[in-house]
Each structure stands twice: as structure tokens, then as C-alpha cells.
Design a protein around this motif. Structure first.
Motif, PDB file in Angstrom:
ATOM      1  N   ARG A 126       0.938  -1.340  -0.203  1.00 13.38           N
ATOM      2  CA  ARG A 126       0.117  -0.144  -0.160  1.00 13.38           C
ATOM      3  C   ARG A 126       0.906   1.363  -0.008  1.00 13.38           C
ATOM      4  NH1 ARG A 126      -2.842  -3.754   2.677  1.00 13.38           N
ATOM      5  NH2 ARG A 126      -1.972  -3.423   4.740  1.00 13.38           N
ATOM      6  N   GLN A 161       2.063   1.808  -3.601  1.00 11.35           N
ATOM      7  CA  GLN A 161       0.930   1.988  -4.417  1.00 11.35           C
ATOM      8  C   GLN A 161       0.501   3.430  -4.205  1.00 11.35           C
ATOM      9  OE1 GLN A 161      -2.020  -0.949  -2.786  1.00 11.35           O
ATOM     10  NE2 GLN A 161      -2.305  -1.777  -4.899  1.00 11.35           N
ATOM     11  N   ARG A 162       0.381   4.016  -2.796  1.00  8.83           N
ATOM     12  CA  ARG A 162       0.311   5.472  -2.709  1.00  8.83           C
ATOM     13  C   ARG A 162       1.293   6.433  -3.286  1.00  8.83           C
ATOM     14  NH1 ARG A 162      -1.276   3.675   3.474  1.00  8.83           N
ATOM     15  NH2 ARG A 162      -3.287   3.018   3.084  1.00  8.83           N
TER      16      ARG A 162
END
Length: 350
Positions: A127, A130-131
Motif C-alpha cells: 500500500r 501504491q500510494r
């Protein structure tokens, strides 16, 4: 010392490419455009440096003119003060470029020591990247993902596309260690777990030739997240590269697409192995702090109780762990790139 003969060569090459592009279509137009785009920042730095030297020479000549002497004496110190700064910028621009820097990347994340907590941390890293990709305007596509029962990650392979992806992500390869109280821990004790990250430049067909005799392709029944939902068609593909023993799987709905994806990942892994082999031969010291690509090297610690992230390669500590896990990675990536550039400059001057 700035190598003026090299500056002349680069300028002449840039002017040649510029002239070729102005002439219109050419069978090598795409290749010329790429080289032109790569050289333009360097050519701009050269032009700015030479303009500064011309301005200094002109101001020095003005010293002999009584009417212009006062103006020249005022300008010269400011112009000369800029020389070291522009020389530094020019030297950075002249550093050898990693041919893979502009490529998309394959990023692989797997839990290491720590059981369920390591799998959860692997999911946190996924994550985080991804961010970061979203903030950079990159495209982040998950190719293969296997989840643990608690919602962590057993393994994830993703393709990241955009401007300068590999250049910014390549220093993320290695062992990432986490220190925190797991959600599964009732006693409130801090545990240490780890996950491994591998960032590979995406290979093109021309980079790696894989004979069909070197691979074995198996089809199997694809499973959903966590292996709980089983499809009714044998669409998943597993490719084994026999000489190296590398195994790649893809579990999309289309078997044809799975073959494409698995071959793409396999080419990238083999390309990365070849890059490392060449680097081993070229470098007398593979243990330099940044960019070794050593998958077993512990590169970073994420300490949640203290809100601290430490990158051990450059001794950088940031007390902004929440922001880092939310994808705010620019500060640490910029520091890693700067350290790598400083090392290369030192090697050039040695």
C-alpha cells in the motif's frame, strides 16, 4: 575539472540530433528522439556553464575600460561565485546514466521472518508503494497477488509504469524490517519482522532471448484472493525457466494474457540477473552503500512505537513514519539518489 573535449563532443552530437529531427521523418526517428531527450538536459547544463564563462571573460575585459570598471568589479564576484555551483551541476549531468533508469519496473514483495505479522507488513509495504505511485502519477498494476488468511500478503508482483519509475524505485530492493506490536499479540510486546522487496527494470523482448527449449509451461486452476475461491477453468499459467530454476506464475482470467504476463516477469528477472552479473564484473566493491541490489541486505527499519524510519545504508532517520507509510517517500529516495551521485563523483575523481 570539467572535461571540455567531452563537452564539445556532447554539444556536437546534440546539434546533429537536433538537425536530424528538424529534417522530419526518419526510419530511426524514435531512437533519435529518445537520444535527443536524454541529451537535452546535459546540453542545457553545458550551454549555461559556457555562457557563465563567457560572461566572466567579458566582465574581465570591462576592467580595462574606465567607464565600465566599476560595473565589472561589482559583477565579477557574483559571476565567479556561481562557477562551483554550475560545475557541480554539470558534473552530475555528465555522470554515466543507468540505461534502465527510464524503464518501467517490476516490484515484488514477499514476507520474510515473522509469520503472520511479516505477511501483514508486506501488505503495508504494498500500500505504501501504491500510494507513492499514485502521488507520482504512475500506473500501478498488480500482476500476481496471494493473500494470507489475516489479510496480509504471501506474495505480490506488480508492474509500475511512468516517467523515471526504475530510477526512483531501484534503491528499494532489500530487506525491510518492522518493529511494532502485532495485532495478534495480546501481551503488548514489540516484535521484529521483515519483508523483502525486489525492484527489477522491465525487460523488452530484445533484451533477453529465451529459447522455447529453456522453459516449461504448465496450466493450472487459478485461485482467488487467499486461495479461497476456485475458478472452473484452468487459466493460470506457471512458467519454469529450466537453466536458472526461476518459476513465474500468473492467474488472470485469460490464459493467453497469463502467458504474456509470466513471460514479461521472467524476462525482467533474467535481465536483472544479467545486470547484476555485469555489475559484479565491473565493480571491485559490490558492497558500496547504495544500489547493490543485494536482496539479503537489511536496508531499512520501520519502528512504529517511536514513529521512526531509518535507512541503514545512508544513516538517514526520519521521525515521520506515518507519512512514509502513507507513501511520502520522496525525502528518503532523494537522499539515496544524492548519496549514489556523490559516490559516483568520488569514483570519477579517484
Amino acid at each position: 575539472m570539467v572535461p571540455f573535449d567531452k563537452l564539445d563532443q556532447i554539444t556536437q552530437r546534440f546539434q546533429f540530433l537536433e538537425a536530424k529531427l528538424s529534417q522530419g521523418a526518419d526510419q530511426d526517428f524514435a531512437q533519435i528522439s529518445r537520444e535527443y531527450a536524454e541529451l537535452k538536459p546535459v546540453a542545457d547544463e553545458i550551454a549555461a556553464y559556457r555562457q557563465l564563462l563567457d560572461d566572466i571573460a567579458e566582465a574581465e575585459q570591462m576592467l580595462a575600460d574606465p567607464e565600465m570598471k566599476a560595473l565589472a568589479e561589482e559583477e565579477l564576484p557574483m559571476l565567479r561565485d556561481r562557477v562551483p555551483e554550475l560545475e557541480q551541476e554539470l558534473q552530475l549531468a555528465l555522470l554515466p546514466k543507468d540505461a534502465a533508469d527510464a524503464r518501467p519496473a517490476i516490484i515484488e514483495i514477499r514476507p520474510g521472518t515473522g509469520g503472520d505479522e511479516a505477511a501483514l507488513f508486506a501488505g503495508d509495504l504494498l500500500r505504501m508503494y501504491q500510494r507513492y505511485a499514485e502521488a507520482q502519477g504512475w500506473q500501478f498494476d498488480i500482476i500476481e497477488e496471494a493473500q494470507s488468511e489475516l489479510g496480509g500478503i504471501k506474495e505480490v508482483v506488480a508492474n509500475v509504469r511512468g516517467a523515471g519509475v526504475f530510477a526512483r524505485l531501484k534503491f528499494e530492493s532489500g530487506v525491510h524490517r518492522v518493529q511494532r506490536v502485532p495485532t495478534t499479540e495480546s501481551g503488548g510486546r514489540i516484535h521484529t519482522s521483515a519483508a523483502t522487496v525486489a525492484v527489477l527494470p522491465e525487460a523488452e523482448d530484445v533484451d533477453i532471448d529465451i529459447p522455447t527449449t529453456d522453459i516449461r509451461i504448465d496450466t493450472m486452476r487459478a485461485s482467488g484472493a487467499g486461495g479461497q475461491h476456485v475458478n472452473t477453468t484452468d487459466s493460470a499459467v506457471r512458467i519454469t525457466h529450466i537453466p536458472s530454476g526461476i518459476v513465474v506464475t500468473s492467474s488472470e482470467k485469460s490464459q493467453h494474457r497469463n502467458r504474456e504476463i509470466a513471460m514479461q516477469v521472467l524476462r525482467s528477472r533474467l535481465y536483472d540477473l544479467e545486470r547484476q552479473r555485469v555489475d559484479d564484473e565491473r565493480s571491485a566493491d559490490r558492497k558500496s552503500q547504495v544500489g547493490t541490489g543485494d536482496r539479503s541486505e537489511r536496508i531499512r527499519t520501520y519502528n512504529f512505537p517511536q514513529g521512526r524510519m531509518t535507512d541503514h545504508r545512508i544513516n538517514l532517520t526520519l521521525y515521520k513514519l506515518d507519512q512514509v507509510m502513507a507513501g511520502d517517500l520522496d525525502e528518503v529516495i532523494d537522499a539515496l539518489i544524492a548519496d549514489d551521485q556523490a559516490r559516483k563523483l568520488a569514483e570519477m575523481g579517484a
